[in-house]
Design an enzyme around this catalytic site. Structure first.
Site, PDB file in Angstrom:
ATOM      1  N   THR A 165       0.801  -1.205   0.000  1.00  0.00           N
ATOM      2  CA  THR A 165       0.000   0.000   0.000  1.00  0.00           C
ATOM      3  C   THR A 165       0.848   1.276   0.000  1.00  0.00           C
ATOM      4  O   THR A 165       1.950   1.285   0.523  1.00  0.00           O
ATOM      5  CB  THR A 165      -0.841  -0.078   1.285  1.00  0.00           C
ATOM      6  OG1 THR A 165      -1.685  -1.199   1.162  1.00  0.00           O
ATOM      7  CG2 THR A 165      -1.618   1.149   1.582  1.00  0.00           C
TER       8      THR A 165
ATOM      9  N   GLY B  51      -0.105  -2.368   6.230  1.00  0.00           N
ATOM     10  CA  GLY B  51       0.132  -3.652   6.892  1.00  0.00           C
ATOM     11  C   GLY B  51      -1.099  -4.530   6.772  1.00  0.00           C
ATOM     12  O   GLY B  51      -1.903  -4.348   5.860  1.00  0.00           O
TER      13      GLY B  51
HETATM   14  N1  ASP Z   1      -3.388  -2.519   4.513  1.00  0.00           N
HETATM   15  C1  ASP Z   1      -3.564  -3.090   3.195  1.00  0.00           C
HETATM   16  C2  ASP Z   1      -4.724  -4.045   3.209  1.00  0.00           C
HETATM   17  O1  ASP Z   1      -4.838  -4.825   4.123  1.00  0.00           O
HETATM   18  C3  ASP Z   1      -2.349  -3.790   2.686  1.00  0.00           C
HETATM   19  C4  ASP Z   1      -1.021  -3.087   2.823  1.00  0.00           C
HETATM   20  O2  ASP Z   1      -0.872  -2.173   3.616  1.00  0.00           O
HETATM   21  O3  ASP Z   1      -0.066  -3.469   2.120  1.00  0.00           O
HETATM   22  O4  ASP Z   1      -5.474  -4.039   2.273  1.00  0.00           O
END
Ligand code: ASP
Length: 315
Positions: free
Chosen positions: A182, A234
């Site tokens: 993300t 995350g």
């Molecule tokens: N937080 C994002 C999700 O769970 C993924 C990420 O932060 O890489 O969709």
């Protein structure tokens, strides 16, 4: 005083890979934010521009280069929030909007609502043919992501955070990709207003229709001039469970913790090890970044001349 920070996802990344392209990607995003802030632009403009540039960069899990759902398509989500008046906008389930962060901003500015998803969000995008560029879903799908998807399928794994690839048998040997997730940005402008923007493709082989923390105001993003602006990355389910970004804000506003202590409380006492991290900025242009994963790509700058980037804890 102004300040801006960007992230390209929390994650375990091998120190042997060539990280330069990722650093360059973060640097360009940071420059987009700096350009706005240094020319007296708003924190909102800075974070939207920064995130848009990361969405266009296929190395990151947002916009082009997003991870794929169990159906092998990209399903994108994003949010924006302004600390001045708590105005915010969010979108999820997008399959044809090139830059989800721009649509999230329009939801904030052009509707009486905050959160639009799936068909309704695509239909809303139809109203802005000039401002919102549309693409076919294949635009988002890179060769690297297809490979990652196929490897996850072969290993019968689903809902995988982008940054956990090295921890799984289907890691991408030698490719150096796939570990970042993300994207997000936080900024404080010269008027003392803060804003945040966050955008993602979510998790590899997530269920179709799964919504993560990124577009949920209070979970993956939050901004208030009474505390600061926050963008998380995350394991989305954990950030949702802990109401992560909202928790930090409340810990400051009600609990009277400092920005640093509030962020620490979230990352080290609420979330579990390897859940991810957060970038934060206060209305006095203080930047705090913390994560409990081994790494998190991020970069930061402020008007006093501070500028830097960090990938792992020790670098
Ligand atoms: N937080 C994002 C999700 O769970 C993924 C990420 O932060 O890489 O969709």
């Amino acid at each position: 005083m102004w300040a801006v920070a960007v992230h390209g996802g929390a994650g375990v990344v091998s120190k042997s890979i060539d990280t330069l392209p990722y650093v360059e990607g973060l640097d360009s995003a940071l420059n987009c934010g700096i350009k706005r802030l240094a020319s007296k632009g708003s924190a909102l403009e800075a974070v939207v521009d920064a995130v848009e540039s990361l969405e266009d960069n296929e190395l990151f899990n947002a916009g082009r280069g997003s991870v794929l759902t169990e159906d092998g398509v990209a399903e994108l989500e994003a949010s924006v929030m302004e600390g001045k008046d708590l105005r915010c906008g969010a979108v999820c389930g997008l399959k044809t909007v090139k830059n989800p962060v721009k649509l999230a901003r329009l939801v904030m500015q052009e509707t009486p609502h905050i959160f639009l998803g799936f068909e309704a969000a695509e239909k809303f995008a139809d109203k802005f043919p000039q401002a919102i560029e549309r693409v076919s879903n294949s635009y988002f799908i890179t060769e690297r992501r297809m490979k990652q998807f196929q490897e996850a399928m072969a290993a019968n794994q689903s809902n995988l955070i982008d940054h956990s690839y090295n921890a799984f048998p289907y890691k991408e040997p030698g490719s150096g990709g796939g570990e970042k997730g993300t994207v997000g940005a936080v900024a404080c402008d010269i008027y003392g207003n803060v804003a945040c923007a966050t955008s993602t493709g979510g998790k590899t082989r997530k269920w179709s229709g799964r919504i993560g923390d990124t577009p949920v105001i209070g979970a993956g993003s939050y901004a208030s001039n009474n505390s600061g602006a926050f963008s998380c990355t995350g394991h989305g389910e954990e950030f949702l469970r802990n109401n992560a970004a909202g928790f930090v804000s409340a810990a400051m506003e009600v609990g009277k913790l400092s920005l640093k202590d509030a962020v620490y409380e979230l990352v080290h006492n609420r979330l579990k090890p390897d859940d991810g991290g957060i970038i934060a900025v206060s209305p006095t242009a203080e930047i705090v970044v913390d994560f409990n994963s081994l790494g998190m790509f991020h970069a930061f700058a402020d008007s006093s001349g501070t500028r830097g980037f960090k990938i792992w804890h020790d670098i």
